[in-house]
Scaffold this motif. Sequence first.
Motif, PDB file in Angstrom:
ATOM      1  N   PRO A  80       0.789  -1.231   0.000  1.00 24.38           N
ATOM      2  CA  PRO A  80       0.000   0.000   0.000  1.00 24.38           C
ATOM      3  C   PRO A  80       0.824   1.286   0.000  1.00 24.38           C
ATOM      4  O   PRO A  80       0.336   2.329  -0.417  1.00 24.38           O
ATOM      5  N   GLN A  81       2.076   1.229   0.448  1.00 20.18           N
ATOM      6  CA  GLN A  81       2.896   2.442   0.448  1.00 20.18           C
ATOM      7  C   GLN A  81       3.459   2.747  -0.950  1.00 20.18           C
ATOM      8  O   GLN A  81       3.981   3.821  -1.189  1.00 20.18           O
ATOM      9  N   ALA A  82       3.322   1.791  -1.887  1.00 21.30           N
ATOM     10  CA  ALA A  82       3.773   1.999  -3.269  1.00 21.30           C
ATOM     11  C   ALA A  82       2.582   2.403  -4.129  1.00 21.30           C
ATOM     12  O   ALA A  82       1.430   2.210  -3.750  1.00 21.30           O
ATOM     13  N   ALA A  83       2.882   2.952  -5.289  1.00 22.88           N
ATOM     14  CA  ALA A  83       1.804   3.300  -6.226  1.00 22.88           C
ATOM     15  C   ALA A  83       1.126   2.021  -6.697  1.00 22.88           C
ATOM     16  O   ALA A  83       1.807   1.034  -6.985  1.00 22.88           O
ATOM     17  N   PRO A  84      -0.204   2.000  -6.788  1.00 24.50           N
ATOM     18  CA  PRO A  84      -0.894   0.802  -7.278  1.00 24.50           C
ATOM     19  C   PRO A  84      -0.543   0.511  -8.732  1.00 24.50           C
ATOM     20  O   PRO A  84      -0.205   1.418  -9.496  1.00 24.50           O
ATOM     21  N   LEU A  85      -0.591  -0.753  -9.099  1.00 27.98           N
ATOM     22  CA  LEU A  85      -0.371  -1.166 -10.480  1.00 27.98           C
ATOM     23  C   LEU A  85      -1.724  -1.274 -11.169  1.00 27.98           C
ATOM     24  O   LEU A  85      -2.580  -2.043 -10.743  1.00 27.98           O
ATOM     25  N   ARG A 135       3.645  -9.945 -26.424  1.00 27.39           N
ATOM     26  CA  ARG A 135       3.892  -9.217 -25.173  1.00 27.39           C
ATOM     27  C   ARG A 135       5.116  -8.345 -25.403  1.00 27.39           C
ATOM     28  O   ARG A 135       6.143  -8.812 -25.872  1.00 27.39           O
ATOM     29  N   CYS A 136       4.978  -7.075 -25.083  1.00 23.29           N
ATOM     30  CA  CYS A 136       6.068  -6.120 -25.280  1.00 23.29           C
ATOM     31  C   CYS A 136       6.436  -5.497 -23.935  1.00 23.29           C
ATOM     32  O   CYS A 136       5.601  -4.881 -23.277  1.00 23.29           O
ATOM     33  N   LEU A 137       7.688  -5.673 -23.544  1.00 27.59           N
ATOM     34  CA  LEU A 137       8.210  -5.052 -22.329  1.00 27.59           C
ATOM     35  C   LEU A 137       9.128  -3.917 -22.765  1.00 27.59           C
ATOM     36  O   LEU A 137      10.048  -4.125 -23.559  1.00 27.59           O
ATOM     37  N   ARG A 138       8.856  -2.723 -22.259  1.00 23.80           N
ATOM     38  CA  ARG A 138       9.634  -1.542 -22.647  1.00 23.80           C
ATOM     39  C   ARG A 138      10.198  -0.887 -21.388  1.00 23.80           C
ATOM     40  O   ARG A 138       9.507  -0.774 -20.368  1.00 23.80           O
ATOM     41  N   SER A 139      11.434  -0.456 -21.435  1.00 16.16           N
ATOM     42  CA  SER A 139      12.029   0.307 -20.330  1.00 16.16           C
ATOM     43  C   SER A 139      12.609   1.599 -20.891  1.00 16.16           C
ATOM     44  O   SER A 139      13.092   1.639 -22.021  1.00 16.16           O
ATOM     45  N   TRP A 140      12.509   2.671 -20.096  1.00 18.98           N
ATOM     46  CA  TRP A 140      13.031   3.968 -20.517  1.00 18.98           C
ATOM     47  C   TRP A 140      13.322   4.810 -19.276  1.00 18.98           C
ATOM     48  O   TRP A 140      12.900   4.483 -18.166  1.00 18.98           O
ATOM     49  N   MET A 148      11.608   3.591 -15.881  1.00 18.64           N
ATOM     50  CA  MET A 148      10.178   3.326 -16.053  1.00 18.64           C
ATOM     51  C   MET A 148      10.027   2.047 -16.878  1.00 18.64           C
ATOM     52  O   MET A 148      10.853   1.774 -17.751  1.00 18.64           O
ATOM     53  N   LEU A 149       8.988   1.303 -16.573  1.00 20.36           N
ATOM     54  CA  LEU A 149       8.716   0.074 -17.304  1.00 20.36           C
ATOM     55  C   LEU A 149       7.267   0.052 -17.752  1.00 20.36           C
ATOM     56  O   LEU A 149       6.385   0.541 -17.042  1.00 20.36           O
ATOM     57  N   SER A 150       7.029  -0.518 -18.923  1.00 19.84           N
ATOM     58  CA  SER A 150       5.652  -0.757 -19.344  1.00 19.84           C
ATOM     59  C   SER A 150       5.570  -2.147 -19.938  1.00 19.84           C
ATOM     60  O   SER A 150       6.553  -2.680 -20.456  1.00 19.84           O
ATOM     61  N   VAL A 151       4.404  -2.729 -19.815  1.00 20.54           N
ATOM     62  CA  VAL A 151       4.157  -4.022 -20.432  1.00 20.54           C
ATOM     63  C   VAL A 151       2.854  -3.906 -21.216  1.00 20.54           C
ATOM     64  O   VAL A 151       1.896  -3.273 -20.754  1.00 20.54           O
ATOM     65  N   ALA A 152       2.858  -4.449 -22.414  1.00 22.93           N
ATOM     66  CA  ALA A 152       1.663  -4.403 -23.264  1.00 22.93           C
ATOM     67  C   ALA A 152       1.457  -5.779 -23.887  1.00 22.93           C
ATOM     68  O   ALA A 152       2.420  -6.426 -24.315  1.00 22.93           O
ATOM     69  N   TYR A 153       0.221  -6.211 -23.897  1.00 21.56           N
ATOM     70  CA  TYR A 153      -0.175  -7.462 -24.540  1.00 21.56           C
ATOM     71  C   TYR A 153      -1.147  -7.088 -25.654  1.00 21.56           C
ATOM     72  O   TYR A 153      -2.017  -6.239 -25.454  1.00 21.56           O
ATOM     73  N   ALA A 154      -1.016  -7.739 -26.800  1.00 20.98           N
ATOM     74  CA  ALA A 154      -1.907  -7.409 -27.923  1.00 20.98           C
ATOM     75  C   ALA A 154      -2.341  -8.687 -28.623  1.00 20.98           C
ATOM     76  O   ALA A 154      -1.535  -9.602 -28.829  1.00 20.98           O
ATOM     77  N   TRP A 155      -3.626  -8.733 -28.966  1.00 25.89           N
ATOM     78  CA  TRP A 155      -4.195  -9.855 -29.710  1.00 25.89           C
ATOM     79  C   TRP A 155      -5.141  -9.325 -30.768  1.00 25.89           C
ATOM     80  O   TRP A 155      -5.731  -8.273 -30.613  1.00 25.89           O
ATOM     81  N   HIS A 169       1.943   0.532 -16.971  1.00 29.14           N
ATOM     82  CA  HIS A 169       3.339   0.931 -16.781  1.00 29.14           C
ATOM     83  C   HIS A 169       3.585   1.183 -15.298  1.00 29.14           C
ATOM     84  O   HIS A 169       2.654   1.405 -14.532  1.00 29.14           O
ATOM     85  N   TYR A 170       4.874   1.115 -14.925  1.00 29.22           N
ATOM     86  CA  TYR A 170       5.208   1.215 -13.505  1.00 29.22           C
ATOM     87  C   TYR A 170       6.598   1.806 -13.358  1.00 29.22           C
ATOM     88  O   TYR A 170       7.461   1.592 -14.217  1.00 29.22           O
TER      89      TYR A 170
END
Length: 196
Positions: A80-85, A135-140, A148-155, A169-170
């Motif tokens: 709870p002390q972290a930002a929710p995903l 599934r695409c994992l991106r970091s920047w 920063m990280l993001s994950v995207a799934y596409a169908w 993203h997180y």
Amino acid sequence: MIIVETDSDPAHWFHMPLTGNKSEFAHWLDLQLEASARLHQRKLGWREKRQMKKFLEGSADMLHNRIEADQAFLFGPIPPQAAPLVLFTKQVACDEEHTDLHLSMLAEPDPSTAAASDRVETVPFTSPHFGEGLRCLRSWTGPGGGLMLSVAYAWNDPTHNIDLLLKGHYDDPALLEASFEAIDEFARSIRPSKTV
């Protein structure tokens, strides 16, 4: 628009409303704080409550108004002390024949906005409900210099003539990495609503 449902553990994944009036959303926030306290088996401090409410209000506003997401889900086990995903779904009408290039354009960041330092890793990802996807994992590097990280799934869903994107993203790589198995499991669990 189809509505997606999930078989995931309702004690870990919560549906997040993106529409409705302020009092309904405030009621949902109170329920969310109560669920988080039960999940973590402790009373939340007022700072944690205020921080979580502020983050979720901002997330709902951004997802509804800027991204125009169709649905959103919240991962409860994040401390709870972290930002929710928050993961959201977005559907795009697709009458074209499905191609790998078409799906990668949905999952991967726009090359015109991606920085040279961005790291992108795209792999096949199979869903029992939507079939073969990506599934695409991106970091920047974020504005404050943090990772920063993001994950995207596409169908592609030819049955409903849509492309479906599930994305989040997180800014805490360690927490996202620790939750990655649960996120993959959630991505595999989403399916079209039985009412569609």
